[in-house]
Structure formats: C-alpha cells, structure tokens
Design an enzyme around this catalytic site. Structure first.
Site, PDB file in Angstrom:
ATOM      1  N   THR A 121       5.755  -4.511  -3.420  1.00 38.45           N
ATOM      2  CA  THR A 121       5.840  -3.716  -4.720  1.00 38.45           C
ATOM      3  C   THR A 121       7.276  -3.643  -5.392  1.00 38.45           C
ATOM      4  OG1 THR A 121       6.298  -1.694  -3.588  1.00 38.45           O
ATOM      5  CG2 THR A 121       4.035  -2.086  -4.270  1.00 38.45           C
ATOM      6  N   ASP A 122       7.473  -3.883  -6.550  1.00 45.04           N
ATOM      7  CA  ASP A 122       8.741  -3.824  -7.072  1.00 45.04           C
ATOM      8  C   ASP A 122       9.307  -2.575  -7.309  1.00 45.04           C
ATOM      9  OD1 ASP A 122       8.570  -6.703  -7.536  1.00 45.04           O
ATOM     10  OD2 ASP A 122       7.500  -6.494  -9.581  1.00 45.04           O
ATOM     11  N   THR A 123      10.543  -2.600  -7.803  1.00 43.10           N
ATOM     12  CA  THR A 123      11.463  -1.459  -7.906  1.00 43.10           C
ATOM     13  C   THR A 123      10.402  -0.347  -8.696  1.00 43.10           C
ATOM     14  OG1 THR A 123      13.644  -2.548  -7.644  1.00 43.10           O
ATOM     15  CG2 THR A 123      13.532  -0.447  -8.777  1.00 43.10           C
TER      16      THR A 123
ATOM     17  N   VAL B 252       7.783   1.110  -8.180  1.00 39.35           N
ATOM     18  CA  VAL B 252       6.269   1.095  -8.306  1.00 39.35           C
ATOM     19  C   VAL B 252       5.563   1.820  -7.062  1.00 39.35           C
ATOM     20  CG1 VAL B 252       4.118  -0.527  -7.661  1.00 39.35           C
ATOM     21  CG2 VAL B 252       6.099  -1.355  -9.255  1.00 39.35           C
TER      22      VAL B 252
END
Length: 119
Positions: A67-69, A71
C-alpha cells in the site's frame, strides 16, 4: 492471480522451520506505506519490530501486496518463517499487544513451507 514479494532481497528465512500467515488490518495514516523504509515508519517495519519483541527473532515478513502512504487495508496477508513454538493464539494476542492501535492482527495460521508469494 499474481502476488508480489515486497522484499525479495531478504526473502523468507529458510532456516526457521515454521511458516506463518497473518491477516492484518490497519489505518495507514501514520505510515509511508506497507514496504519497509529506512527513514520512515512503515507497516512492514512495525510488524517486524513487534515480531522481534514477541519471539526474539529478527524476521522479514512478505506481503501479498503493498500500500502507498496513508492507505488503509483490511485483510492484508503477510507471511514469515519462525522457529518459535508459540501457539497461534499467542501470536495473535502477543503481536496485538506489541503493535500500535492502528495495526491489528485479525487471524493467523501455520501453512506448509511451499506457501509462497510471487513465485
């Protein structure tokens, strides 16, 4: 379906006999994403620190996805090898004790050593 290994340079420690799977949920607001970062808090790094506190082992967890920052995730699957003799219940309860409130282990199970991501 293709699953991604998040840390292929380290991988699962084959010297540790038991392969475990955890199902996680987390609020990613305070994290730089799932994957370990040297200079920022990550979900992977936080879980690995909790595992070390619980078992005394330094292990690398492999995630089914990243997952990205910022999320969030529900049902994120990670695996790792361990030499620990803790029960499944002790893993879940112990990790939840050592993890911050925004990361939770919802379940765990032991799997066959042929269980891999991204292969």
């Amino acid at each position: 379906m293709t699953l991604t290994i998040t840390a292929p340079e380290i991988g699962l420690n084959k010297k540790l006999a038991i392969r475990m799977v955890l199902v996680l949920e987390y609020d990613g607001t305070n994290y730089c994403g799932f994957q370990w970062q040297a200079n920022a808090p990550s979900i992977q790094g936080t879980i690995e620190n909790a595992l070390e506190k619980l078992t005394g082992e330094k292990v690398r967890v492999l995630g089914s996805s990243r997952t990205d920052t910022g999320v969030h995730a529900r049902g994120q699957v990670v695996s790792f090898n361990t030499g620990s003799s803790l029960t499944i219940e002790a893993f879940v309860n112990g990790l939840n004790y050592h993890l911050p409130e925004d990361i939770a282990v919802k379940s765990a199970c032991q799997v066959n050593n042929s269980f891999l991501y991204g292969v």
